[in-house]
Design a protein around this motif. Sequence first.
Motif, PDB file in Angstrom:
ATOM      1  N   LYS A  58       0.856  -1.181   0.000  1.00 51.42           N
ATOM      2  CA  LYS A  58       0.000   0.000   0.000  1.00 51.42           C
ATOM      3  C   LYS A  58       0.895   1.234   0.000  1.00 51.42           C
ATOM      4  CE  LYS A  58      -3.870  -2.077   2.384  1.00 51.42           C
ATOM      5  NZ  LYS A  58      -4.775  -2.004   3.527  1.00 51.42           N
ATOM      6  N   VAL A  99      -1.210  -2.713 -10.239  1.00 51.18           N
ATOM      7  CA  VAL A  99      -2.412  -2.193  -9.593  1.00 51.18           C
ATOM      8  C   VAL A  99      -3.606  -2.756 -10.346  1.00 51.18           C
ATOM      9  CG1 VAL A  99      -3.755  -0.124  -9.109  1.00 51.18           C
ATOM     10  CG2 VAL A  99      -1.283  -0.082  -8.809  1.00 51.18           C
ATOM     11  N   PRO A 102      -7.586   0.778 -10.348  1.00 46.14           N
ATOM     12  CA  PRO A 102      -7.079   2.150 -10.455  1.00 46.14           C
ATOM     13  C   PRO A 102      -8.128   3.214 -10.132  1.00 46.14           C
ATOM     14  CG  PRO A 102      -7.645   1.357 -12.619  1.00 46.14           C
ATOM     15  CD  PRO A 102      -7.936   0.235 -11.645  1.00 46.14           C
ATOM     16  N   LEU A 117      -2.310   3.840  -3.631  1.00 42.83           N
ATOM     17  CA  LEU A 117      -2.136   2.818  -4.659  1.00 42.83           C
ATOM     18  C   LEU A 117      -1.913   1.486  -3.952  1.00 42.83           C
ATOM     19  CD1 LEU A 117       0.309   4.643  -7.087  1.00 42.83           C
ATOM     20  CD2 LEU A 117      -2.141   4.263  -7.410  1.00 42.83           C
ATOM     21  N   PHE A 119      -0.682  -2.225  -4.679  1.00 41.94           N
ATOM     22  CA  PHE A 119      -0.038  -3.122  -5.626  1.00 41.94           C
ATOM     23  C   PHE A 119      -0.171  -4.556  -5.134  1.00 41.94           C
ATOM     24  CE2 PHE A 119       2.236   0.859  -6.270  1.00 41.94           C
ATOM     25  CZ  PHE A 119       2.317   0.932  -7.656  1.00 41.94           C
TER      26      PHE A 119
END
Length: 146
Positions: A58, A99, A102, A117, A119
């Motif tokens: 994160k 990701v 989005p 974001l 991941f």
Amino acid sequence: MTNDSFTFGGVDMFETYGIRVVTYEVLAPQLRRRKRTIPLRSGSYDYGARYYDDREIKVECDTRACLTRDQIRELSYTLSKKARIVFWDEPDKYYVGRVYDPSELEHIGGIGYEFVLVFECDPFAYAADQTVIETQAASYFPVYDG
């Protein structure tokens, strides 16, 4: 790469999009459970856990540039590909991920906007291959911080 920045797929996010990392959290991957419930018995049988699930990273970010809609779409497309993620404070290590959602990027547009974001990455952190130098007298191992 500057402080408070990261690269994704070789693209410096601060230099290209004005994205600065406020904080980031690399969660350790969980072991994958391998348990079976036994009918008409209490508990379950554990086959042992040998494999890991995906790692989640994160990244809390903010923008330092006013991005256009085209730049936001390009950023969204770039982050949806699987690529290497390198953070400024660990340049010798990288993660491989992308990701999947989005939706946070839809609202970017002004300077100072904060977003997160998330991941999804391979379970392990990677580092560059190390080389052993051998001579007739001795072997020399390079310093490895990974």
